[in-house]
Design a protein around this motif. Sequence first.
Motif, PDB file in Angstrom:
ATOM      1  N   GLU A   1      65.994  42.441  98.771  1.00 29.83           N
ATOM      2  CA  GLU A   1      66.918  41.513  97.489  1.00 29.83           C
ATOM      3  C   GLU A   1      66.734  40.211  97.569  1.00 29.83           C
ATOM      4  O   GLU A   1      67.360  39.635  97.835  1.00 29.83           O
ATOM      5  CB  GLU A   1      67.496  42.669  96.596  1.00 29.83           C
ATOM      6  CG  GLU A   1      67.696  43.781  96.796  1.00 29.83           C
ATOM      7  CD  GLU A   1      68.897  44.305  96.568  1.00 29.83           C
ATOM      8  OE1 GLU A   1      69.354  43.219  95.853  1.00 29.83           O
ATOM      9  OE2 GLU A   1      69.252  45.042  96.223  1.00 29.83           O
ATOM     10  N   PRO A   2      65.206  40.032  97.712  1.00 29.59           N
ATOM     11  CA  PRO A   2      64.726  38.515  97.787  1.00 29.59           C
ATOM     12  C   PRO A   2      64.555  37.814  96.251  1.00 29.59           C
ATOM     13  O   PRO A   2      63.672  38.244  95.674  1.00 29.59           O
ATOM     14  CB  PRO A   2      63.402  37.940  98.713  1.00 29.59           C
ATOM     15  CG  PRO A   2      62.679  38.920  98.819  1.00 29.59           C
ATOM     16  CD  PRO A   2      63.754  40.364  98.639  1.00 29.59           C
ATOM     17  N   TRP A   3      65.582  36.879  95.684  1.00 31.74           N
ATOM     18  CA  TRP A   3      65.545  35.946  94.651  1.00 31.74           C
ATOM     19  C   TRP A   3      65.234  34.745  94.797  1.00 31.74           C
ATOM     20  O   TRP A   3      65.588  34.084  95.849  1.00 31.74           O
ATOM     21  CB  TRP A   3      66.743  36.388  94.096  1.00 31.74           C
ATOM     22  CG  TRP A   3      67.223  37.659  93.380  1.00 31.74           C
ATOM     23  CD1 TRP A   3      66.957  38.863  94.083  1.00 31.74           C
ATOM     24  CD2 TRP A   3      68.432  37.875  92.812  1.00 31.74           C
ATOM     25  NE1 TRP A   3      67.295  39.743  93.524  1.00 31.74           N
ATOM     26  CE2 TRP A   3      69.019  39.088  92.650  1.00 31.74           C
ATOM     27  CE3 TRP A   3      69.004  37.628  91.857  1.00 31.74           C
ATOM     28  CZ2 TRP A   3      69.929  40.576  92.323  1.00 31.74           C
ATOM     29  CZ3 TRP A   3      70.192  37.910  91.694  1.00 31.74           C
ATOM     30  CH2 TRP A   3      70.370  39.744  91.165  1.00 31.74           C
ATOM     31  N   PHE A   4      64.348  34.749  93.963  1.00 31.96           N
ATOM     32  CA  PHE A   4      63.515  33.063  94.122  1.00 31.96           C
ATOM     33  C   PHE A   4      63.904  32.639  92.867  1.00 31.96           C
ATOM     34  O   PHE A   4      64.039  32.945  92.064  1.00 31.96           O
ATOM     35  CB  PHE A   4      62.344  33.256  94.355  1.00 31.96           C
ATOM     36  CG  PHE A   4      62.110  33.916  95.645  1.00 31.96           C
ATOM     37  CD1 PHE A   4      62.938  33.719  97.252  1.00 31.96           C
ATOM     38  CD2 PHE A   4      60.695  34.528  95.766  1.00 31.96           C
ATOM     39  CE1 PHE A   4      62.433  34.781  97.980  1.00 31.96           C
ATOM     40  CE2 PHE A   4      60.753  35.517  97.472  1.00 31.96           C
ATOM     41  CZ  PHE A   4      61.328  35.247  97.892  1.00 31.96           C
TER      42      PHE A   4
ATOM     43  N   LEU B   1      61.774  25.933  96.644  1.00 32.99           N
ATOM     44  CA  LEU B   1      61.387  26.813  96.329  1.00 32.99           C
ATOM     45  C   LEU B   1      63.873  27.286  96.747  1.00 32.99           C
ATOM     46  O   LEU B   1      63.605  26.852  98.393  1.00 32.99           O
ATOM     47  CB  LEU B   1      61.483  28.033  97.403  1.00 32.99           C
ATOM     48  CG  LEU B   1      61.216  29.768  97.013  1.00 32.99           C
ATOM     49  CD1 LEU B   1      62.281  30.505  97.987  1.00 32.99           C
ATOM     50  CD2 LEU B   1      60.747  29.353  95.795  1.00 32.99           C
ATOM     51  N   GLN B   2      64.224  28.006  96.023  1.00 31.01           N
ATOM     52  CA  GLN B   2      65.048  27.806  96.204  1.00 31.01           C
ATOM     53  C   GLN B   2      65.360  29.666  96.158  1.00 31.01           C
ATOM     54  O   GLN B   2      65.265  30.673  95.552  1.00 31.01           O
ATOM     55  CB  GLN B   2      66.085  27.610  94.962  1.00 31.01           C
ATOM     56  CG  GLN B   2      66.185  25.514  94.753  1.00 31.01           C
ATOM     57  CD  GLN B   2      67.454  25.639  93.792  1.00 31.01           C
ATOM     58  OE1 GLN B   2      67.741  26.715  93.206  1.00 31.01           O
ATOM     59  NE2 GLN B   2      67.595  23.989  93.683  1.00 31.01           N
ATOM     60  N   TYR B   3      66.358  30.098  97.042  1.00 26.52           N
ATOM     61  CA  TYR B   3      66.821  31.330  97.518  1.00 26.52           C
ATOM     62  C   TYR B   3      68.520  31.743  97.822  1.00 26.52           C
ATOM     63  O   TYR B   3      69.112  31.231  98.371  1.00 26.52           O
ATOM     64  CB  TYR B   3      66.043  31.440  98.935  1.00 26.52           C
ATOM     65  CG  TYR B   3      66.770  32.819  99.916  1.00 26.52           C
ATOM     66  CD1 TYR B   3      65.881  34.128  99.658  1.00 26.52           C
ATOM     67  CD2 TYR B   3      67.523  32.714 100.898  1.00 26.52           C
ATOM     68  CE1 TYR B   3      66.436  35.060 100.384  1.00 26.52           C
ATOM     69  CE2 TYR B   3      67.604  33.963 101.441  1.00 26.52           C
ATOM     70  CZ  TYR B   3      66.999  35.165 101.150  1.00 26.52           C
ATOM     71  OH  TYR B   3      67.608  36.553 101.791  1.00 26.52           O
ATOM     72  N   LYS B   4      68.407  33.167  97.500  1.00 28.22           N
ATOM     73  CA  LYS B   4      69.881  34.337  97.150  1.00 28.22           C
ATOM     74  C   LYS B   4      69.399  35.270  97.209  1.00 28.22           C
ATOM     75  O   LYS B   4      68.299  35.993  97.492  1.00 28.22           O
ATOM     76  CB  LYS B   4      70.187  33.556  96.402  1.00 28.22           C
ATOM     77  CG  LYS B   4      70.347  34.324  95.160  1.00 28.22           C
ATOM     78  CD  LYS B   4      71.691  35.200  93.899  1.00 28.22           C
ATOM     79  CE  LYS B   4      71.691  35.156  92.794  1.00 28.22           C
ATOM     80  NZ  LYS B   4      72.256  34.591  91.642  1.00 28.22           N
ATOM     81  N   THR B   5      70.128  35.588  98.350  1.00 33.23           N
ATOM     82  CA  THR B   5      69.814  36.796  98.265  1.00 33.23           C
ATOM     83  C   THR B   5      71.104  38.795  98.031  1.00 33.23           C
ATOM     84  O   THR B   5      72.334  38.076  97.899  1.00 33.23           O
ATOM     85  CB  THR B   5      69.329  38.158 100.169  1.00 33.23           C
ATOM     86  OG1 THR B   5      69.763  39.208 100.001  1.00 33.23           O
ATOM     87  CG2 THR B   5      71.021  37.734 100.774  1.00 33.23           C
ATOM     88  N   SER B   6      71.028  39.679  96.802  1.00 34.86           N
ATOM     89  CA  SER B   6      72.187  40.365  96.389  1.00 34.86           C
ATOM     90  C   SER B   6      71.943  41.212  97.629  1.00 34.86           C
ATOM     91  O   SER B   6      73.425  42.417  97.288  1.00 34.86           O
ATOM     92  CB  SER B   6      71.604  40.703  95.179  1.00 34.86           C
ATOM     93  OG  SER B   6      70.249  41.609  95.292  1.00 34.86           O
TER      94      SER B   6
END
Length: 465
Positions: free
Chosen positions: A49-52, A34-39
């Motif tokens: 805003e969790p983006w996966f 799982l890769q994650y970033k947030t905006s």
Amino acid sequence: MRRKLLLGGLVSAVLLALVGVAANPASAQQSLRLQYKTSATGAAADQVEPWFNLVNSGTSAVPLSGVKIRYYFKADPGATQYRFACSWAVVSCSTVTGAFGTLSAPAATADRYLEVGFTSGNLAVGAQTGDLQLRFYRSDWQRITQSDDYSFGPARTTYGDWTKVTVHQNGALVWGTSPTGGDPSPTPSVTPTNPGGGGVVFDDFSYGDADDPSLTAHNWTVRTNSGGPGVPGASWPKQNVTFPTVSGTNKALQLKAVTDGTGAGTRQSEVLHQRKFLEGTYAARVKFSDAPVSGPDGDHVVQTFFTITPLAFDMDPDYSEQDFEYLPNGGWGEPGNIMYTTSWETYRNEPWEAVNVHTEVRQSYAGWHDLVLQVSGGQIRYYIDGALFAEHGGVYYPETVQSVNFNLWFISGGLVGASTPRDYVQQVDWFYHAENEVVAPAEVLNRVNGYRSASTSWVDTVPNP
């Protein structure tokens, strides 16, 4: 239900075959990464805003319907409710689901989680889902403190592996580390007592009226007691249930809901079968409508076909419900036509907390539709007109016998500002249930046509509880 907004997925699920971005190699036990970033990087935000991006680093394709992603957070103080939305997804937001759960043993930085799932799709070897641009927010739209959330990474503004979000495949943890206190234990799923099939129920609704003694003899009840759901103060009169002729000599069950904009002037309707159904196939041919028969349009009305086990107490683990719910004029934050299918584990009414998962499509469903619900082997599948609409499972799978219900009601706070009475109707041509048997939608229609060809208007061989 949950409020979901904005953009649906704009790119075909064919893009699942994209090559995964570079990352640390996964172990054999962790074929999914799982890769994650947030905006939304602030300590407090209007929306989390969790983006996966989910990557398959294993040696075989992964059906996404068996995958769940859990993002852990600490609820804000008070009776806070949350809403999930998919803003954009390469795999299409129409295949992405979101539900909220409560940790049975809370940790210092988490007592809730957002569980993201998929209704369809296959993740090929070496492939990635691409962007899953997700968000959730408070139902009162107050700002959310996210600096104390376990899964939040304020410095993560580009995709990278993130083990503070977990991935589960067919119920097993395959990626990440959950917060202290672990994941909630799902209530056990039952197995069929007669896997090869059992009794059947078929009803062609060939009754005279709501007082027809055959209706009661066939284990149907026309609701007359007060209470929810719907507009406070609304009644549920028996005369709102009729059996008109809809074609030739063919009759249908008809539900009517009437309102003049007041609680006292609102009359809803419901018909329910006894509690004796669990695993197997449920089906009904239902006619939905987009506008009232008379009077001004615009009320938030709910047209339904569902199964349910009553809630004995708050967060009762034996509660269950599987819903087809059509909202022709929107509601629950939606502006227009929307069809929901929702599977419930449990809920609490005050303060409101729901443990469910749902799938929705925003379009008109006016007219006749064949609705099929399959409950078997830990999976709940919803079909509309022969096409798979949603697939749910896990903790949302029912454990105790349920009743079958049809009701027509108005959402509280969703009536238009007019005193002119307006009438809405919903019709049901027939109902069919096959106990402990998965019946394909086309075969359901073959069996129903067989009963009709033989002039069989009712049969019930499902044992009483």
